[in-house]
Design a protein around this motif. Structure first.
Motif, PDB file in Angstrom:
ATOM      1  N   TRP A 111      -2.377  -2.614  -4.007  1.00  0.00           N
ATOM      2  CA  TRP A 111      -1.855  -1.282  -3.737  1.00  0.00           C
ATOM      3  C   TRP A 111      -1.225  -0.710  -5.007  1.00  0.00           C
ATOM      4  N   ALA A 112      -0.819   0.554  -4.927  1.00  0.00           N
ATOM      5  CA  ALA A 112      -0.057   1.213  -5.991  1.00  0.00           C
ATOM      6  C   ALA A 112       0.895   2.224  -5.349  1.00  0.00           C
ATOM      7  N   PRO A 113       2.052   2.459  -5.988  1.00  0.00           N
ATOM      8  CA  PRO A 113       3.057   3.354  -5.393  1.00  0.00           C
ATOM      9  C   PRO A 113       2.560   4.781  -5.167  1.00  0.00           C
ATOM     10  N   TRP A 114       1.632   5.270  -5.973  1.00  0.00           N
ATOM     11  CA  TRP A 114       1.143   6.648  -5.870  1.00  0.00           C
ATOM     12  C   TRP A 114       0.056   6.819  -4.809  1.00  0.00           C
ATOM     13  N   ALA A 139       2.095 -15.367  10.695  1.00  0.00           N
ATOM     14  CA  ALA A 139       2.676 -16.172   9.612  1.00  0.00           C
ATOM     15  C   ALA A 139       2.232 -17.635   9.624  1.00  0.00           C
ATOM     16  N   GLU A 140       1.983 -18.183  10.805  1.00  0.00           N
ATOM     17  CA  GLU A 140       1.585 -19.597  10.878  1.00  0.00           C
ATOM     18  C   GLU A 140       0.171 -19.823  10.354  1.00  0.00           C
ATOM     19  N   LYS A 141      -0.681 -18.821  10.474  1.00  0.00           N
ATOM     20  CA  LYS A 141      -2.098 -18.989  10.124  1.00  0.00           C
ATOM     21  C   LYS A 141      -2.498 -18.288   8.832  1.00  0.00           C
ATOM     22  N   LEU A 142      -1.730 -17.256   8.443  1.00  0.00           N
ATOM     23  CA  LEU A 142      -2.136 -16.390   7.344  1.00  0.00           C
ATOM     24  C   LEU A 142      -0.919 -16.030   6.506  1.00  0.00           C
ATOM     25  N   THR A 143      -1.028 -16.207   5.200  1.00  0.00           N
ATOM     26  CA  THR A 143       0.013 -15.745   4.284  1.00  0.00           C
ATOM     27  C   THR A 143      -0.379 -14.348   3.832  1.00  0.00           C
ATOM     28  N   VAL A 144       0.586 -13.427   3.794  1.00  0.00           N
ATOM     29  CA  VAL A 144       0.305 -12.065   3.357  1.00  0.00           C
ATOM     30  C   VAL A 144       1.155 -11.763   2.125  1.00  0.00           C
ATOM     31  N   VAL A 145       0.493 -11.286   1.069  1.00  0.00           N
ATOM     32  CA  VAL A 145       1.182 -10.923  -0.164  1.00  0.00           C
ATOM     33  C   VAL A 145       0.676  -9.573  -0.648  1.00  0.00           C
ATOM     34  N   LYS A 146       1.421  -8.964  -1.575  1.00  0.00           N
ATOM     35  CA  LYS A 146       1.037  -7.665  -2.131  1.00  0.00           C
ATOM     36  C   LYS A 146       0.977  -7.751  -3.644  1.00  0.00           C
ATOM     37  N   VAL A 147      -0.001  -7.054  -4.205  1.00  0.00           N
ATOM     38  CA  VAL A 147      -0.149  -6.958  -5.657  1.00  0.00           C
ATOM     39  C   VAL A 147      -0.147  -5.482  -6.039  1.00  0.00           C
ATOM     40  N   ASN A 148       0.862  -5.080  -6.807  1.00  0.00           N
ATOM     41  CA  ASN A 148       0.931  -3.718  -7.327  1.00  0.00           C
ATOM     42  C   ASN A 148      -0.049  -3.631  -8.495  1.00  0.00           C
ATOM     43  N   THR A 149      -1.133  -2.868  -8.306  1.00  0.00           N
ATOM     44  CA  THR A 149      -2.192  -2.832  -9.316  1.00  0.00           C
ATOM     45  C   THR A 149      -1.751  -2.141 -10.605  1.00  0.00           C
ATOM     46  N   ASP A 150      -0.751  -1.265 -10.532  1.00  0.00           N
ATOM     47  CA  ASP A 150      -0.238  -0.621 -11.747  1.00  0.00           C
ATOM     48  C   ASP A 150       0.490  -1.627 -12.634  1.00  0.00           C
ATOM     49  N   GLU A 151       1.202  -2.563 -12.006  1.00  0.00           N
ATOM     50  CA  GLU A 151       1.999  -3.534 -12.760  1.00  0.00           C
ATOM     51  C   GLU A 151       1.237  -4.822 -13.058  1.00  0.00           C
ATOM     52  N   ASN A 152       0.143  -5.056 -12.353  1.00  0.00           N
ATOM     53  CA  ASN A 152      -0.600  -6.315 -12.488  1.00  0.00           C
ATOM     54  C   ASN A 152      -2.080  -6.035 -12.718  1.00  0.00           C
ATOM     55  N   MET A 153      -2.349  -5.351 -13.806  1.00  0.00           N
ATOM     56  CA  MET A 153      -3.710  -4.892 -14.098  1.00  0.00           C
ATOM     57  C   MET A 153      -4.669  -6.052 -14.368  1.00  0.00           C
ATOM     58  N   ILE A 170     -10.883  -4.497  -8.739  1.00  0.00           N
ATOM     59  CA  ILE A 170     -10.257  -3.539  -7.833  1.00  0.00           C
ATOM     60  C   ILE A 170     -10.398  -2.134  -8.422  1.00  0.00           C
ATOM     61  N   THR A 171     -11.225  -1.308  -7.800  1.00  0.00           N
ATOM     62  CA  THR A 171     -11.421   0.063  -8.276  1.00  0.00           C
ATOM     63  C   THR A 171     -10.996   1.076  -7.218  1.00  0.00           C
ATOM     64  N   SER A 172     -10.860   0.628  -5.999  1.00  0.00           N
ATOM     65  CA  SER A 172     -10.481   1.510  -4.900  1.00  0.00           C
ATOM     66  C   SER A 172      -9.371   0.826  -4.111  1.00  0.00           C
ATOM     67  N   ILE A 173      -8.276   1.552  -3.883  1.00  0.00           N
ATOM     68  CA  ILE A 173      -7.182   0.964  -3.105  1.00  0.00           C
ATOM     69  C   ILE A 173      -6.849   1.880  -1.944  1.00  0.00           C
ATOM     70  N   PRO A 174      -6.283   1.366  -0.849  1.00  0.00           N
ATOM     71  CA  PRO A 174      -5.920  -0.039  -0.675  1.00  0.00           C
ATOM     72  C   PRO A 174      -7.158  -0.945  -0.553  1.00  0.00           C
ATOM     73  N   ALA A 175      -7.018  -2.108  -1.137  1.00  0.00           N
ATOM     74  CA  ALA A 175      -8.048  -3.139  -1.017  1.00  0.00           C
ATOM     75  C   ALA A 175      -7.382  -4.388  -0.484  1.00  0.00           C
ATOM     76  N   LEU A 176      -7.877  -4.884   0.633  1.00  0.00           N
ATOM     77  CA  LEU A 176      -7.334  -6.101   1.232  1.00  0.00           C
ATOM     78  C   LEU A 176      -8.357  -7.210   1.034  1.00  0.00           C
ATOM     79  N   TYR A 177      -7.949  -8.246   0.349  1.00  0.00           N
ATOM     80  CA  TYR A 177      -8.830  -9.386   0.096  1.00  0.00           C
ATOM     81  C   TYR A 177      -8.237 -10.596   0.792  1.00  0.00           C
ATOM     82  N   VAL A 178      -9.074 -11.358   1.488  1.00  0.00           N
ATOM     83  CA  VAL A 178      -8.631 -12.630   2.043  1.00  0.00           C
ATOM     84  C   VAL A 178      -9.166 -13.724   1.138  1.00  0.00           C
ATOM     85  N   PHE A 179      -8.249 -14.535   0.641  1.00  0.00           N
ATOM     86  CA  PHE A 179      -8.623 -15.676  -0.189  1.00  0.00           C
ATOM     87  C   PHE A 179      -8.486 -16.942   0.634  1.00  0.00           C
TER      88      PHE A 179
END
Length: 106
Positions: A26-29, A48-62, A70-79
């Protein structure tokens, strides 16, 4: 509260996780990102027991955003086991997201 992951912590928090990890790029804008963010937080709490959820700010973590194309956001990826197991591009209502994630949470 959903954990923020950075370029520096991505490998440890996501790729080395012993359970599936939903990463919200994601990104703030980004308006749709702000719409989907509370839904992602809810899913993180409810699953929470089955899936961990985290966020990556694409502006700060290019570096991480570029690594996964990642070219289009929001983008949800399951790893899972260090690999991308599912990609969901764009905002979705909660029922649709839960349906997309069912294989990881049931």
């Amino acid at each position: 509260m959903t954990k923020e992951v950075t370029d520096a912590t991505f490998d440890a928090e996501v790729l080395q996780s012993d359970k599936p990890v939903l990463v919200d790029f994601w990104a703030p804008w980004c308006g749709p990102c702000r719409m989907v963010s509370p839904i992602v937080d809810e899913i993180g709490e409810e699953q929470a027991e089955k899936l961990t959820v985290v966020k990556v700010n694409t502006d700060e973590n290019m570096e991480t955003a570029a690594k996964y194309g990642i070219t289009s956001i929001p983008a949800l990826y399951v790893f899972q086991d260090g690999e991308v197991a599912k990609t969901i591009i764009g905002a979705r209502p909660k029922p649709a997201l839960l349906q997309e994630l069912a294989e990881f949470t049931s």
